[in-house]
Design a protein around this motif. Sequence first.
Motif, PDB file in Angstrom:
ATOM      1  N   GLU A 137       0.866  -1.574   0.080  1.00 12.42           N
ATOM      2  CA  GLU A 137       0.378  -0.167   0.438  1.00 12.42           C
ATOM      3  C   GLU A 137       0.744   0.748  -0.091  1.00 12.42           C
ATOM      4  O   GLU A 137       0.105   2.466  -0.312  1.00 12.42           O
ATOM      5  N   ASP A 138       2.595   0.880   0.286  1.00 14.22           N
ATOM      6  CA  ASP A 138       3.333   2.337   0.359  1.00 14.22           C
ATOM      7  C   ASP A 138       3.358   2.575  -1.248  1.00 14.22           C
ATOM      8  O   ASP A 138       4.376   3.634  -1.278  1.00 14.22           O
ATOM      9  N   PHE A 139       3.518   1.111  -1.624  1.00  9.06           N
ATOM     10  CA  PHE A 139       3.843   2.275  -3.688  1.00  9.06           C
ATOM     11  C   PHE A 139       2.395   2.067  -4.328  1.00  9.06           C
ATOM     12  O   PHE A 139       1.163   1.841  -4.624  1.00  9.06           O
ATOM     13  N   GLU A 140       3.412   3.154  -5.120  1.00 10.74           N
ATOM     14  CA  GLU A 140       1.972   3.584  -6.001  1.00 10.74           C
ATOM     15  C   GLU A 140       2.017   2.535  -6.852  1.00 10.74           C
ATOM     16  O   GLU A 140       0.722   2.057  -7.681  1.00 10.74           O
ATOM     17  N   TYR A 141       3.268   1.570  -7.689  1.00  8.72           N
ATOM     18  CA  TYR A 141       2.486   0.486  -8.223  1.00  8.72           C
ATOM     19  C   TYR A 141       2.785  -0.856  -8.120  1.00  8.72           C
ATOM     20  O   TYR A 141       3.639  -0.851  -6.897  1.00  8.72           O
ATOM     21  N   SER A 142       2.069  -1.911  -7.900  1.00  5.58           N
ATOM     22  CA  SER A 142       1.745  -3.325  -8.146  1.00  5.58           C
ATOM     23  C   SER A 142       2.991  -4.178  -7.823  1.00  5.58           C
ATOM     24  O   SER A 142       3.730  -3.969  -9.332  1.00  5.58           O
ATOM     25  N   LYS A 143       3.448  -5.295  -7.331  1.00  7.66           N
ATOM     26  CA  LYS A 143       4.202  -5.993  -8.039  1.00  7.66           C
ATOM     27  C   LYS A 143       3.064  -6.498  -9.674  1.00  7.66           C
ATOM     28  O   LYS A 143       1.833  -6.442  -9.922  1.00  7.66           O
ATOM     29  N   PRO A 144       3.703  -6.259 -10.519  1.00  9.08           N
ATOM     30  CA  PRO A 144       5.113  -7.214 -10.878  1.00  9.08           C
ATOM     31  C   PRO A 144       5.841  -5.833 -10.946  1.00  9.08           C
ATOM     32  O   PRO A 144       7.192  -6.610 -11.631  1.00  9.08           O
ATOM     33  N   ASN A 145       5.947  -4.682 -11.086  1.00  6.14           N
ATOM     34  CA  ASN A 145       6.500  -3.042 -10.647  1.00  6.14           C
ATOM     35  C   ASN A 145       7.417  -3.778  -9.202  1.00  6.14           C
ATOM     36  O   ASN A 145       6.853  -4.135  -8.536  1.00  6.14           O
ATOM     37  N   PRO A 146       9.082  -3.956 -10.052  1.00  5.13           N
ATOM     38  CA  PRO A 146       9.926  -4.578  -8.535  1.00  5.13           C
ATOM     39  C   PRO A 146      10.355  -3.416  -7.505  1.00  5.13           C
ATOM     40  O   PRO A 146      10.971  -3.854  -7.167  1.00  5.13           O
ATOM     41  N   ALA A 147       9.780  -2.321  -7.380  1.00  7.18           N
ATOM     42  CA  ALA A 147       9.509  -1.121  -6.864  1.00  7.18           C
ATOM     43  C   ALA A 147       9.198  -2.396  -4.671  1.00  7.18           C
ATOM     44  O   ALA A 147      10.717  -1.730  -3.095  1.00  7.18           O
ATOM     45  N   ILE A 148       8.602  -2.621  -4.575  1.00  5.30           N
ATOM     46  CA  ILE A 148       8.667  -3.331  -3.025  1.00  5.30           C
ATOM     47  C   ILE A 148      10.106  -4.125  -2.830  1.00  5.30           C
ATOM     48  O   ILE A 148      10.060  -4.257  -1.532  1.00  5.30           O
ATOM     49  N   PHE A 149      10.379  -5.053  -3.868  1.00  7.05           N
ATOM     50  CA  PHE A 149      11.410  -5.690  -3.940  1.00  7.05           C
ATOM     51  C   PHE A 149      13.270  -5.418  -3.639  1.00  7.05           C
ATOM     52  O   PHE A 149      14.104  -5.225  -3.377  1.00  7.05           O
TER      53      PHE A 149
END
Length: 218
Positions: A137-149
Amino acid sequence: MVNAVIFDMDGVVVNTEPVGLEANQKFYKELGIEVTDEIYSDFIGNSDKNIIQKLRSRFNLEQSEEVLLEESYKYYFDAFDTSDELELIPGVKDLIIDLYNNGMTLVLASSAAKRKIEAVFTRFDLHQYFKTKISGEDFEYSKPNPAIFDEAVKQTGFPKEECIIIEDSTNGIKAATGAGVFCIGYKGEHSMGQDTSLANKVITDFKQLDYKTIKNLI
């Protein structure tokens, strides 16, 4: 040599399928929409916010994202609090404890909302094993976007070459690959046709993993 393990939650740590399915069916019925298995499968690994955005776009829903999110949480936690089917994935807690006791740094990186993560970790007494828990919820885009990882690797304190990710969803494995991190794909009985072909290693049982195996995996 591996020094940190990043876990996804839904489908890796806990089987939330019965709870999520029950809640979502009631939610979709209230909205008057029909979400096919194909559409539902595409949602796996997405954050609640992104799923609501997709629902609003696909079905031209008039309610705001905020209203729809809160309504979806109401159904989810009604099911969560009353379900006797909610359970950890077999063998995963033994693996978590084994890794923790041997000094491995553990981080959770889940698309789930913070309140869902906290509920699961409290119910199954998992808080003490993880250095931190990161929510989609803290990221604009979900997986498969790699931002959370990318953020999860940063939070471990180790370079990505010393980290691995355990994922079960097509979107999650794509995100791990995009982050350039070694990925173990878990293909369990509740995988719902998710594609693990991009994973560096695929397992079907957490008994296939232990501290020594993971430590020397890379």
